[in-house]
Design a protein around this motif. Structure first.
Motif, PDB file in Angstrom:
ATOM      1  N   LYS A  33      36.169  41.410  50.544  1.00  0.00           N
ATOM      2  CA  LYS A  33      36.234  40.305  49.604  1.00  0.00           C
ATOM      3  C   LYS A  33      37.600  40.205  48.931  1.00  0.00           C
ATOM      4  CE  LYS A  33      31.332  40.252  48.532  1.00  0.00           C
ATOM      5  NZ  LYS A  33      30.323  40.399  47.501  1.00  0.00           N
ATOM      6  N   ALA A  34      38.334  41.274  48.865  1.00  0.00           N
ATOM      7  CA  ALA A  34      39.628  41.262  48.194  1.00  0.00           C
ATOM      8  C   ALA A  34      40.601  40.400  48.978  1.00  0.00           C
ATOM      9  CB  ALA A  34      40.170  42.678  48.055  1.00  0.00           C
ATOM     10  N   THR A  35      41.279  39.501  48.275  1.00  0.00           N
ATOM     11  CA  THR A  35      42.263  38.649  48.915  1.00  0.00           C
ATOM     12  C   THR A  35      43.633  38.991  48.371  1.00  0.00           C
ATOM     13  OG1 THR A  35      42.000  36.949  47.229  1.00  0.00           O
ATOM     14  CG2 THR A  35      40.646  36.751  49.220  1.00  0.00           C
ATOM     15  N   LYS A  36      44.608  38.851  49.217  1.00  0.00           N
ATOM     16  CA  LYS A  36      45.971  39.155  48.828  1.00  0.00           C
ATOM     17  C   LYS A  36      46.591  37.885  48.248  1.00  0.00           C
ATOM     18  CE  LYS A  36      50.106  41.345  50.595  1.00  0.00           C
ATOM     19  NZ  LYS A  36      50.762  41.918  51.773  1.00  0.00           N
ATOM     20  N   LYS A  37      47.118  37.987  47.027  1.00  0.00           N
ATOM     21  CA  LYS A  37      47.712  36.827  46.384  1.00  0.00           C
ATOM     22  C   LYS A  37      49.159  36.693  46.813  1.00  0.00           C
ATOM     23  CE  LYS A  37      44.807  36.700  42.337  1.00  0.00           C
ATOM     24  NZ  LYS A  37      44.765  36.596  40.892  1.00  0.00           N
ATOM     25  N   ASN A  38      49.592  35.466  46.965  1.00  0.00           N
ATOM     26  CA  ASN A  38      50.960  35.197  47.336  1.00  0.00           C
ATOM     27  C   ASN A  38      51.781  35.020  46.061  1.00  0.00           C
ATOM     28  OD1 ASN A  38      53.387  34.256  48.380  1.00  0.00           O
ATOM     29  ND2 ASN A  38      52.339  33.201  50.052  1.00  0.00           N
TER      30      ASN A  38
END
Length: 147
Positions: A33-38
């Motif tokens: 579920k963790a998304t990498k932020k830009n």
């Protein structure tokens, strides 16, 4: 007088198992579920209350220069915001709407840069018409609604 309860004592877990915290690093559902932020993405706009608080902080600081507490300023600002009627909130709502539309434009430009497409949309801003028109075979023009 009763004797010791051997059955209950025998069924207890050893203390070592009870005191160990559960291993949370093995849970794969959290990792998925963790998304990498830009870091280059535009920041989301603030709402009308925070636009109001920007101005309120300045006036509060001028009126009460000795007050250094952030909590007092926030509480006073919240009470003032609640006491405002709709016509007094309207300028802040308008400023927030402008910031939201600017954010949407910046987000679209950012997504286009990520995808490798560069779209110049300066003509649409000047004329008020959408630059994305679709021409069908009969010569009619359908404009896409941008939201």
């Amino acid at each position: 007088m009763r004797g010791p309860r051997n059955a209950i004592v025998a069924s207890k877990k050893p203390l070592g198992d009870v005191l160990k915290p559960p291993n949370r690093n093995t849970d794969t559902s959290l990792k998925e579920k963790a998304t990498k932020k830009n870091s280059g993405a535009p920041k989301r706009p603030v709402g009308a209350f925070f636009v109001f608080m920007e101005e309120f902080r300045k006036s509060f600081k001028e009126n009460f220069p000795e007050n250094k507490s952030i909590a007092v300023v926030g509480k006073a600002g919240g009470e003032k915001w609640k006491s405002l009627n709709d016509s007094e909130k309207a300028p802040y709502l308008a400023k927030a709407a402008v910031r939201k539309s600017e954010y949407k434009k910046a987000l679209i430009n950012f997504q286009n840069k990520l995808n490798g497409t560069v779209v110049e949309d300066t003509a649409a801003e000047d004329t008020g018409n959408s630059s994305s028109e679709v021409h069908d075979g009969e010569g009619e023009v359908e404009q896409e609604l941008s939201s």
